[in-house]
Design a protein around this motif. Structure first.
Motif, PDB file in Angstrom:
ATOM      1  N   VAL A   1      65.062  -4.645  -8.681  1.00 47.84           N
ATOM      2  CA  VAL A   1      66.118  -5.446  -9.307  1.00 47.84           C
ATOM      3  C   VAL A   1      65.883  -5.548 -10.812  1.00 47.84           C
ATOM      4  O   VAL A   1      66.810  -5.388 -11.610  1.00 47.84           O
ATOM      5  CB  VAL A   1      66.204  -6.847  -8.650  1.00 47.84           C
ATOM      6  CG1 VAL A   1      67.063  -7.788  -9.469  1.00 47.84           C
ATOM      7  CG2 VAL A   1      66.733  -6.734  -7.233  1.00 47.84           C
ATOM      8  N   ARG A   2      64.643  -5.802 -11.216  1.00 43.25           N
ATOM      9  CA  ARG A   2      64.328  -5.877 -12.660  1.00 43.25           C
ATOM     10  C   ARG A   2      64.604  -4.550 -13.357  1.00 43.25           C
ATOM     11  O   ARG A   2      65.163  -4.517 -14.451  1.00 43.25           O
ATOM     12  CB  ARG A   2      62.878  -6.293 -12.867  1.00 43.25           C
ATOM     13  CG  ARG A   2      62.644  -7.783 -12.745  1.00 43.25           C
ATOM     14  CD  ARG A   2      61.270  -8.182 -13.285  1.00 43.25           C
ATOM     15  NE  ARG A   2      60.177  -7.539 -12.580  1.00 43.25           N
ATOM     16  CZ  ARG A   2      59.541  -8.044 -11.515  1.00 43.25           C
ATOM     17  NH1 ARG A   2      59.893  -9.213 -11.040  1.00 43.25           N
ATOM     18  NH2 ARG A   2      58.563  -7.385 -10.946  1.00 43.25           N
ATOM     19  N   ALA A   3      64.217  -3.440 -12.721  1.00 42.45           N
ATOM     20  CA  ALA A   3      64.448  -2.121 -13.323  1.00 42.45           C
ATOM     21  C   ALA A   3      65.943  -1.854 -13.469  1.00 42.45           C
ATOM     22  O   ALA A   3      66.391  -1.337 -14.505  1.00 42.45           O
ATOM     23  CB  ALA A   3      63.789  -1.032 -12.476  1.00 42.45           C
ATOM     24  N   HIS A   4      66.709  -2.220 -12.451  1.00 34.53           N
ATOM     25  CA  HIS A   4      68.164  -2.028 -12.515  1.00 34.53           C
ATOM     26  C   HIS A   4      68.776  -2.883 -13.626  1.00 34.53           C
ATOM     27  O   HIS A   4      69.612  -2.405 -14.391  1.00 34.53           O
ATOM     28  CB  HIS A   4      68.789  -2.370 -11.166  1.00 34.53           C
ATOM     29  CG  HIS A   4      70.264  -2.160 -11.122  1.00 34.53           C
ATOM     30  ND1 HIS A   4      70.837  -0.909 -11.093  1.00 34.53           N
ATOM     31  CD2 HIS A   4      71.289  -3.042 -11.137  1.00 34.53           C
ATOM     32  CE1 HIS A   4      72.152  -1.026 -11.082  1.00 34.53           C
ATOM     33  NE2 HIS A   4      72.454  -2.307 -11.103  1.00 34.53           N
ATOM     34  N   ALA A   5      68.359  -4.137 -13.741  1.00 35.12           N
ATOM     35  CA  ALA A   5      68.878  -5.033 -14.775  1.00 35.12           C
ATOM     36  C   ALA A   5      68.519  -4.522 -16.169  1.00 35.12           C
ATOM     37  O   ALA A   5      69.340  -4.566 -17.091  1.00 35.12           O
ATOM     38  CB  ALA A   5      68.344  -6.449 -14.574  1.00 35.12           C
ATOM     39  N   THR A   6      67.313  -4.007 -16.323  1.00 34.83           N
ATOM     40  CA  THR A   6      66.885  -3.470 -17.613  1.00 34.83           C
ATOM     41  C   THR A   6      67.715  -2.243 -17.996  1.00 34.83           C
ATOM     42  O   THR A   6      68.162  -2.113 -19.134  1.00 34.83           O
ATOM     43  CB  THR A   6      65.387  -3.110 -17.572  1.00 34.83           C
ATOM     44  OG1 THR A   6      64.647  -4.304 -17.294  1.00 34.83           O
ATOM     45  CG2 THR A   6      64.920  -2.513 -18.887  1.00 34.83           C
ATOM     46  N   ALA A   7      67.933  -1.360 -17.034  1.00 35.62           N
ATOM     47  CA  ALA A   7      68.735  -0.161 -17.305  1.00 35.62           C
ATOM     48  C   ALA A   7      70.174  -0.539 -17.636  1.00 35.62           C
ATOM     49  O   ALA A   7      70.782   0.032 -18.556  1.00 35.62           O
ATOM     50  CB  ALA A   7      68.702   0.779 -16.099  1.00 35.62           C
TER      51      ALA A   7
ATOM     52  N   PRO B   1      55.425  -9.647   1.961  1.00 35.55           N
ATOM     53  CA  PRO B   1      55.192  -9.815   0.511  1.00 35.55           C
ATOM     54  C   PRO B   1      55.289  -8.516  -0.291  1.00 35.55           C
ATOM     55  O   PRO B   1      55.842  -8.506  -1.388  1.00 35.55           O
ATOM     56  CB  PRO B   1      53.788 -10.401   0.422  1.00 35.55           C
ATOM     57  CG  PRO B   1      53.483 -10.939   1.779  1.00 35.55           C
ATOM     58  CD  PRO B   1      54.325 -10.167   2.749  1.00 35.55           C
ATOM     59  N   GLU B   2      54.774  -7.429   0.257  1.00 38.30           N
ATOM     60  CA  GLU B   2      54.835  -6.153  -0.467  1.00 38.30           C
ATOM     61  C   GLU B   2      56.285  -5.706  -0.639  1.00 38.30           C
ATOM     62  O   GLU B   2      56.685  -5.239  -1.700  1.00 38.30           O
ATOM     63  CB  GLU B   2      54.039  -5.072   0.268  1.00 38.30           C
ATOM     64  CG  GLU B   2      52.556  -5.290   0.264  1.00 38.30           C
ATOM     65  CD  GLU B   2      51.850  -4.270   1.133  1.00 38.30           C
ATOM     66  OE1 GLU B   2      52.421  -3.192   1.386  1.00 38.30           O
ATOM     67  OE2 GLU B   2      50.716  -4.562   1.563  1.00 38.30           O
ATOM     68  N   TRP B   3      57.049  -5.819   0.418  1.00 40.80           N
ATOM     69  CA  TRP B   3      58.456  -5.410   0.383  1.00 40.80           C
ATOM     70  C   TRP B   3      59.232  -6.265  -0.624  1.00 40.80           C
ATOM     71  O   TRP B   3      60.028  -5.749  -1.403  1.00 40.80           O
ATOM     72  CB  TRP B   3      59.061  -5.541   1.773  1.00 40.80           C
ATOM     73  CG  TRP B   3      60.503  -5.131   1.823  1.00 40.80           C
ATOM     74  CD1 TRP B   3      60.996  -3.877   1.971  1.00 40.80           C
ATOM     75  CD2 TRP B   3      61.639  -5.993   1.710  1.00 40.80           C
ATOM     76  NE1 TRP B   3      62.365  -3.883   1.956  1.00 40.80           N
ATOM     77  CE2 TRP B   3      62.786  -5.184   1.796  1.00 40.80           C
ATOM     78  CE3 TRP B   3      61.791  -7.364   1.551  1.00 40.80           C
ATOM     79  CZ2 TRP B   3      64.066  -5.704   1.720  1.00 40.80           C
ATOM     80  CZ3 TRP B   3      63.068  -7.885   1.478  1.00 40.80           C
ATOM     81  CH2 TRP B   3      64.194  -7.050   1.569  1.00 40.80           C
ATOM     82  N   ARG B   4      59.006  -7.589  -0.595  1.00 40.01           N
ATOM     83  CA  ARG B   4      59.708  -8.487  -1.531  1.00 40.01           C
ATOM     84  C   ARG B   4      59.360  -8.157  -2.983  1.00 40.01           C
ATOM     85  O   ARG B   4      60.223  -8.148  -3.849  1.00 40.01           O
ATOM     86  CB  ARG B   4      59.397  -9.945  -1.197  1.00 40.01           C
ATOM     87  CG  ARG B   4      60.146 -10.438   0.031  1.00 40.01           C
ATOM     88  CD  ARG B   4      60.071 -11.948   0.182  1.00 40.01           C
ATOM     89  NE  ARG B   4      58.719 -12.431   0.394  1.00 40.01           N
ATOM     90  CZ  ARG B   4      58.113 -12.528   1.571  1.00 40.01           C
ATOM     91  NH1 ARG B   4      58.747 -12.143   2.669  1.00 40.01           N
ATOM     92  NH2 ARG B   4      56.893 -12.993   1.664  1.00 40.01           N
ATOM     93  N   GLU B   5      58.101  -7.853  -3.241  1.00 39.61           N
ATOM     94  CA  GLU B   5      57.686  -7.498  -4.599  1.00 39.61           C
ATOM     95  C   GLU B   5      58.333  -6.176  -5.020  1.00 39.61           C
ATOM     96  O   GLU B   5      58.781  -6.025  -6.164  1.00 39.61           O
ATOM     97  CB  GLU B   5      56.164  -7.400  -4.706  1.00 39.61           C
ATOM     98  CG  GLU B   5      55.668  -7.053  -6.095  1.00 39.61           C
ATOM     99  CD  GLU B   5      56.153  -8.008  -7.178  1.00 39.61           C
ATOM    100  OE1 GLU B   5      56.386  -7.546  -8.322  1.00 39.61           O
ATOM    101  OE2 GLU B   5      56.327  -9.216  -6.912  1.00 39.61           O
ATOM    102  N   GLN B   6      58.416  -5.235  -4.104  1.00 41.90           N
ATOM    103  CA  GLN B   6      59.069  -3.953  -4.383  1.00 41.90           C
ATOM    104  C   GLN B   6      60.550  -4.184  -4.712  1.00 41.90           C
ATOM    105  O   GLN B   6      61.089  -3.587  -5.645  1.00 41.90           O
ATOM    106  CB  GLN B   6      58.915  -3.050  -3.167  1.00 41.90           C
ATOM    107  CG  GLN B   6      59.257  -1.619  -3.401  1.00 41.90           C
ATOM    108  CD  GLN B   6      58.960  -0.788  -2.156  1.00 41.90           C
ATOM    109  OE1 GLN B   6      59.015  -1.281  -1.024  1.00 41.90           O
ATOM    110  NE2 GLN B   6      58.629   0.472  -2.372  1.00 41.90           N
ATOM    111  N   GLN B   7      61.208  -5.054  -3.981  1.00 35.97           N
ATOM    112  CA  GLN B   7      62.613  -5.387  -4.237  1.00 35.97           C
ATOM    113  C   GLN B   7      62.773  -6.046  -5.604  1.00 35.97           C
ATOM    114  O   GLN B   7      63.698  -5.733  -6.344  1.00 35.97           O
ATOM    115  CB  GLN B   7      63.166  -6.309  -3.144  1.00 35.97           C
ATOM    116  CG  GLN B   7      63.355  -5.624  -1.808  1.00 35.97           C
ATOM    117  CD  GLN B   7      64.312  -4.463  -1.911  1.00 35.97           C
ATOM    118  OE1 GLN B   7      63.913  -3.307  -1.928  1.00 35.97           O
ATOM    119  NE2 GLN B   7      65.582  -4.759  -2.017  1.00 35.97           N
TER     120      GLN B   7
END
Length: 144
Positions: free
Chosen positions: A17-23, A7-13
């Motif tokens: 992904v959200r940060a990349h999409a925002t940028a 779960p921690e790894w999936r949340e980090q991913q």
């Protein structure tokens, strides 16, 4: 259980992904803003020079049909698929082919101009929007 898909790894991913999409969205918005400024300057200069406007027509996706629009402005590419209207809005003049369009014409929506026209296209030909608009101004009324 961080590195094995827990779960921690999936949340980090998900966060990455959200940060990349925002940028990516921020970069695209910046490019569109620069392109909109180029279109505004083109419109002002074309108007100042008295560049002749024309009634713009849209082309069907099939490439065989042309449809009337209520737009007046300047085609900015030789194929007549991209144009700027007298109010400084950029248009992609391709629309679905239909009998209704043949009878009543079409009303294509304005599009956010790209900073590079044709980027990612199949033919591999791309040109900076600024160059395209400069060529159009240089051609004056001698444009197909």
């Amino acid at each position: 259980m961080g590195a094995d898909g827990g779960p921690e790894w999936r949340e980090q991913q998900r966060r990455a992904v959200r940060a990349h999409a925002t940028a990516d969205a921020r970069q695209r918005d910046g490019e569109h803003a620069q392109a909109e400024e180029l279109v505004a300057r083109f419109t002002a200069e074309a108007t100042r020079r008295g560049l002749r406007t024309t009634r713009l027509a849209a082309q069907g996706y099939d490439g065989r049909s042309r449809y009337r629009t209520g737009l007046t402005g300047w085609y900015v590419d030789r194929a007549g698929l991209r144009a700027v209207d007298v109010d400084g809005r950029f248009y992609l003049l391709t629309v679905p082919s239909s009998v209704r369009a043949r009878v009543f014409g079409v009303d294509p929506p304005p599009a956010r101009p790209p900073l590079v026209v044709g980027r990612g296209g199949r033919d591999g030909e791309s040109v900076p929007l600024g160059d395209l608009l400069t060529r159009r101004l240089a051609a004056g009324d001698d444009w197909p």
